[in-house]
Design a protein around this motif. Structure first.
Motif, short mmCIF file in Angstrom:
data_model
loop_
_atom_site.label_atom_id
_atom_site.label_comp_id
_atom_site.label_asym_id
_atom_site.label_seq_id
_atom_site.Cartn_x
_atom_site.Cartn_y
_atom_site.Cartn_z
N ALA A 153 0.85 -1.19 0.00
CA ALA A 153 0.00 0.00 0.00
C ALA A 153 0.88 1.24 0.00
CB ALA A 153 -0.92 0.00 1.21
N LEU A 154 0.57 2.18 -0.88
CA LEU A 154 1.27 3.45 -0.94
C LEU A 154 0.26 4.57 -0.64
CD1 LEU A 154 2.70 1.46 -3.15
CD2 LEU A 154 3.91 3.55 -3.81
N PHE A 155 0.63 5.46 0.27
CA PHE A 155 -0.26 6.55 0.67
C PHE A 155 0.33 7.89 0.21
CE2 PHE A 155 -0.77 3.16 3.82
CZ PHE A 155 -2.15 2.94 3.73
N TYR A 156 -0.56 8.80 -0.18
CA TYR A 156 -0.12 10.07 -0.76
C TYR A 156 -0.78 11.25 -0.05
CZ TYR A 156 1.50 7.06 -4.54
OH TYR A 156 2.14 6.10 -5.26
N GLU A 157 -0.16 12.42 -0.22
CA GLU A 157 -0.72 13.65 0.34
C GLU A 157 -1.99 14.05 -0.41
OE1 GLU A 157 2.30 16.59 0.01
OE2 GLU A 157 3.34 15.98 1.86
N ALA A 158 -2.86 14.77 0.29
CA ALA A 158 -4.07 15.30 -0.34
C ALA A 158 -3.68 16.18 -1.53
CB ALA A 158 -4.87 16.10 0.67
N GLY A 159 -4.42 16.03 -2.61
CA GLY A 159 -4.14 16.81 -3.81
C GLY A 159 -3.24 16.12 -4.81
N THR A 160 -2.63 15.01 -4.42
CA THR A 160 -1.76 14.27 -5.33
C THR A 160 -2.58 13.66 -6.45
OG1 THR A 160 -0.24 13.74 -3.53
CG2 THR A 160 -0.07 12.41 -5.53
N GLN A 161 -2.10 13.77 -7.67
CA GLN A 161 -2.79 13.21 -8.83
C GLN A 161 -2.03 11.98 -9.34
OE1 GLN A 161 -5.77 14.40 -10.07
NE2 GLN A 161 -5.69 15.78 -8.29
N ILE A 162 -2.76 10.87 -9.48
CA ILE A 162 -2.21 9.67 -10.10
C ILE A 162 -2.88 9.55 -11.46
CG2 ILE A 162 -1.91 7.17 -9.92
CD1 ILE A 162 -2.08 7.46 -6.89
N ASN A 163 -2.14 9.89 -12.49
CA ASN A 163 -2.72 10.08 -13.81
C ASN A 163 -2.82 8.77 -14.60
OD1 ASN A 163 -3.01 12.94 -13.53
ND2 ASN A 163 -0.79 13.11 -13.83
N VAL A 164 -3.85 7.99 -14.26
CA VAL A 164 -4.19 6.79 -15.02
C VAL A 164 -5.69 6.84 -15.31
CG1 VAL A 164 -2.33 5.36 -14.09
CG2 VAL A 164 -4.54 5.45 -12.91
N SER A 165 -6.11 6.17 -16.37
CA SER A 165 -7.51 6.22 -16.78
C SER A 165 -8.38 5.23 -16.03
CB SER A 165 -7.61 5.94 -18.29
OG SER A 165 -7.08 4.65 -18.59
N TRP A 166 -7.77 4.31 -15.32
CA TRP A 166 -8.51 3.24 -14.66
C TRP A 166 -8.46 3.39 -13.14
CZ3 TRP A 166 -4.40 1.43 -11.99
CH2 TRP A 166 -3.14 1.47 -12.61
N ALA A 167 -9.39 2.69 -12.46
CA ALA A 167 -9.37 2.64 -11.00
C ALA A 167 -8.57 1.44 -10.52
CB ALA A 167 -10.78 2.58 -10.45
N ALA A 168 -8.54 0.39 -11.32
CA ALA A 168 -7.76 -0.81 -11.00
C ALA A 168 -7.41 -1.50 -12.31
CB ALA A 168 -8.53 -1.75 -10.07
N LYS A 169 -6.33 -2.27 -12.27
CA LYS A 169 -5.88 -2.92 -13.50
C LYS A 169 -5.21 -4.24 -13.19
CE LYS A 169 -3.04 -2.09 -17.62
NZ LYS A 169 -2.21 -1.10 -18.35
N TYR A 170 -5.56 -5.26 -13.94
CA TYR A 170 -4.86 -6.54 -13.88
C TYR A 170 -3.66 -6.47 -14.83
CZ TYR A 170 -8.55 -8.71 -11.15
OH TYR A 170 -9.42 -9.03 -10.13
N ILE A 171 -2.51 -6.83 -14.30
CA ILE A 171 -1.26 -6.75 -15.06
C ILE A 171 -0.90 -8.13 -15.60
CG2 ILE A 171 1.16 -6.04 -14.99
CD1 ILE A 171 -0.84 -3.78 -14.42
N VAL A 172 -0.54 -8.19 -16.86
CA VAL A 172 -0.15 -9.46 -17.48
C VAL A 172 1.33 -9.40 -17.86
CG1 VAL A 172 -2.46 -9.98 -18.32
CG2 VAL A 172 -0.91 -8.66 -19.76
N ASN A 173 1.94 -10.57 -17.88
CA ASN A 173 3.33 -10.72 -18.33
C ASN A 173 4.33 -9.93 -17.49
OD1 ASN A 173 2.44 -12.36 -20.48
ND2 ASN A 173 2.06 -10.55 -21.75
N ASN A 174 4.04 -9.82 -16.18
CA ASN A 174 5.00 -9.22 -15.27
C ASN A 174 5.39 -10.26 -14.23
OD1 ASN A 174 5.72 -7.61 -12.62
ND2 ASN A 174 6.02 -6.18 -14.31
N PRO A 175 6.67 -10.42 -13.94
CA PRO A 175 7.10 -11.48 -13.01
C PRO A 175 6.72 -11.22 -11.56
CG PRO A 175 8.96 -10.09 -13.59
CD PRO A 175 7.82 -9.66 -14.46
N CYS A 176 6.27 -10.01 -11.26
CA CYS A 176 6.03 -9.64 -9.87
C CYS A 176 4.60 -9.15 -9.63
CB CYS A 176 7.03 -8.55 -9.45
SG CYS A 176 6.71 -7.79 -7.85
N VAL A 177 4.15 -8.18 -10.39
CA VAL A 177 2.88 -7.49 -10.13
C VAL A 177 1.74 -8.12 -10.92
CG1 VAL A 177 1.65 -5.29 -10.27
CG2 VAL A 177 4.07 -5.34 -9.62
N ARG A 178 0.66 -8.41 -10.22
CA ARG A 178 -0.53 -8.96 -10.87
C ARG A 178 -1.70 -7.98 -10.90
NH1 ARG A 178 -3.55 -10.36 -14.27
NH2 ARG A 178 -5.00 -12.12 -14.16
#
Length: 298
Positions: A153-178
Motif C-alpha cells: 500500500a502506498l499513501f499520498y498527500e491530499a491533492g496528489t494526482q495519479i494520472n491513469v484512466s482506470w481505478a484498478a488494473k490486472y497486469i499481465v506478463n510481469n514477473p512480480c505485479v498482478r
C-alpha cells in the motif's frame, strides 16, 4: 479482509486483502439476504469504476466496500465482545470444557470453540488438540494447500494526482505485479481533502519464490516493478508491505460440508474458507454450516 490506514492521515485507507466481492448468479440467489442487508446498510455498493483487464461475465455482480473491506467484518462483529491481539497457543480439555490459552492474557474456559484460522495454524496449536483428531481428519487437514502473495500500500498527500484512466488494473506478463488499484478511486470515495492510496498485489509465483525473504527486501522488489509499470508515479508519504502467508485456498479440505467437527462434548468446530473456497460466499457458506452444527448441539 484487511484495511490499513496511512500513518499521516487516518482517513486515507487501503484494502490490503480482498479488493472487491464477486457474486455469481448461484450465490447471488443463495445469499440474497446477506447481500441485500449489506447493500441497505451501505456496507457494500455496486462496483462502477473502471477495472481494466477484469473479465466481464453475464449475470455476475461485483461490489466494493466504500469504507474499506474490513467494514464487512466490523459490521458482523458489531454486537460482539471482541478481544484483539490474542494469539491462541493451546487448547486443552479440562473438566468437560475447553481451555483456550494465548500468548497474552489469562486462559479462559468455554463450552464451545470455533477455529477459523488457516488449517496449518490450527495444526500448530498445542495442548490436547491432536487428541481430538482421528488419523483420517489429520491427513485431510494436512493436504490443504494455499497460495502466498504480498500486498503493498502506498499513501499520498491530499491533492496528489495519479494520472491513469482506470481505478484498478490486472497486469499481465510481469514477473512480480498482478494487480494495481487506486484504492479510493476504485471505491468511489475520492475526496480533495484526503490523499489517494494505491495497492499492489503480487503474482502467486512471486509470492511463492519470495515468501521466506524479509518484507523490506520484497518491498524494494515490488516498488521497482511498480515504477517500471507506472514510471510517472508521484512520491508517496508512506508505504506498507504485508505478506499473506496464507492468501487463498487452492486446495480446500476435501469432502467437507463447510466445517469439520472435532468434538461434540465439548463442541470444537473448525470452519472458514479452508473448508469451502476463498471469497465472501465461501466464508458465508462455512459460517452457515457451523451455525447448523451449533443448532444441533445446543
Amino acid at each position: 479482509m484487511t484495511t490499513c490506514r496511512s500513518p499521516h492521515d487516518p482517513n486515507c485507507t487501503a484494502d490490503l486483502g480482498a479488493q472487491y466481492i464477486t457474486a455469481i448468479p448461484y450465490y447471488a440467489e443463495k445469499h440474497q439476504s446477506f447481500y441485500e442487508e449489506l447493500l441497505s446498510q451501505g456496507i457494500l455498493k455496486p462496483l462502477l469504476s473502471c477495472m481494466e483487464g477484469m473479465a466481464i461475465k453475464e449475470g455476475i455482480h461485483n461490489y466494493v466496500a466504500p469504507r474499506g473491506i474490513s467494514s464487512i467484518v466490523k459490521y458482523y462483529l458489531g454486537d460482539s465482545d471482541v478481544f484483539y491481539n490474542r494469539q491462541v497457543t493451546h487448547i486443552n480439555l479440562k473438566e468437560g470444557k475447553l481451555e483456550v490459552c494465548s500468548k497474552s492474557g489469562p486462559s479462559e474456559m468455554f463450552d464451545a470453540v470455533i477455529l477459523t484460522m488457516p488449517v496449518p495454524q490450527i495444526l500448530q496449536l498445542q495442548g490436547d488438540l491432536k487428541s481430538f483428531l482421528n488419523e483420517s481428519q489429520k491427513q485431510t487437514l494436512e493436504a490443504t494447500r494455499y497460495s502466498s502473495r504480498f500486498a503493498l500500500a502506498l499513501f499520498y498527500e491530499a491533492g496528489t494526482q495519479i494520472n491513469v484512466s482506470w481505478a484498478a488494473k490486472y497486469i499481465v506478463n510481469n514477473p512480480c505485479v498482478r494487480f494495481i488499484s487506486i484504492d479510493n478511486k476504485k471505491r468511489c470515495s475520492e475526496s480533495p481533502e484526503v490523499g489517494p492510496s494505491l495497492v499492489v498485489h503480487t503474482t502467486v509465483q512471486f509470492g511463492a519464490e519470495n515468501e521466506h525473504k524479509d518484507k523490506e527486501d520484497v518491498e524494494a522488489l515490488i516498488l521497482d516493478q511498480l515504477h517500471r509499470i507506472l514510471p510517472g508515479l508521484p512520491k508517496s508519504t508512506s508505504v506498507k508491505c504485508h505478506k499473506w502467508r496464507y492468501s487463498q485456498v487452492i486446495g480446500s479440505v476435501s469432502n467437507s460440508p463447510g466445517e469439520m467437527t472435532l468434538s461434540i462434548h465439548p463442541l470444537l468446530v473448525c470452519g472458514g474458507d479452508s473448508f469451502t473456497h476463498s471469497n465472501f460466499d465461501g466464508c458465508t457458506d462455512s459460517a452457515l454450516a457451523v451455525l447448523n452444527v451449533f443448532k444441533c448441539h445446543f
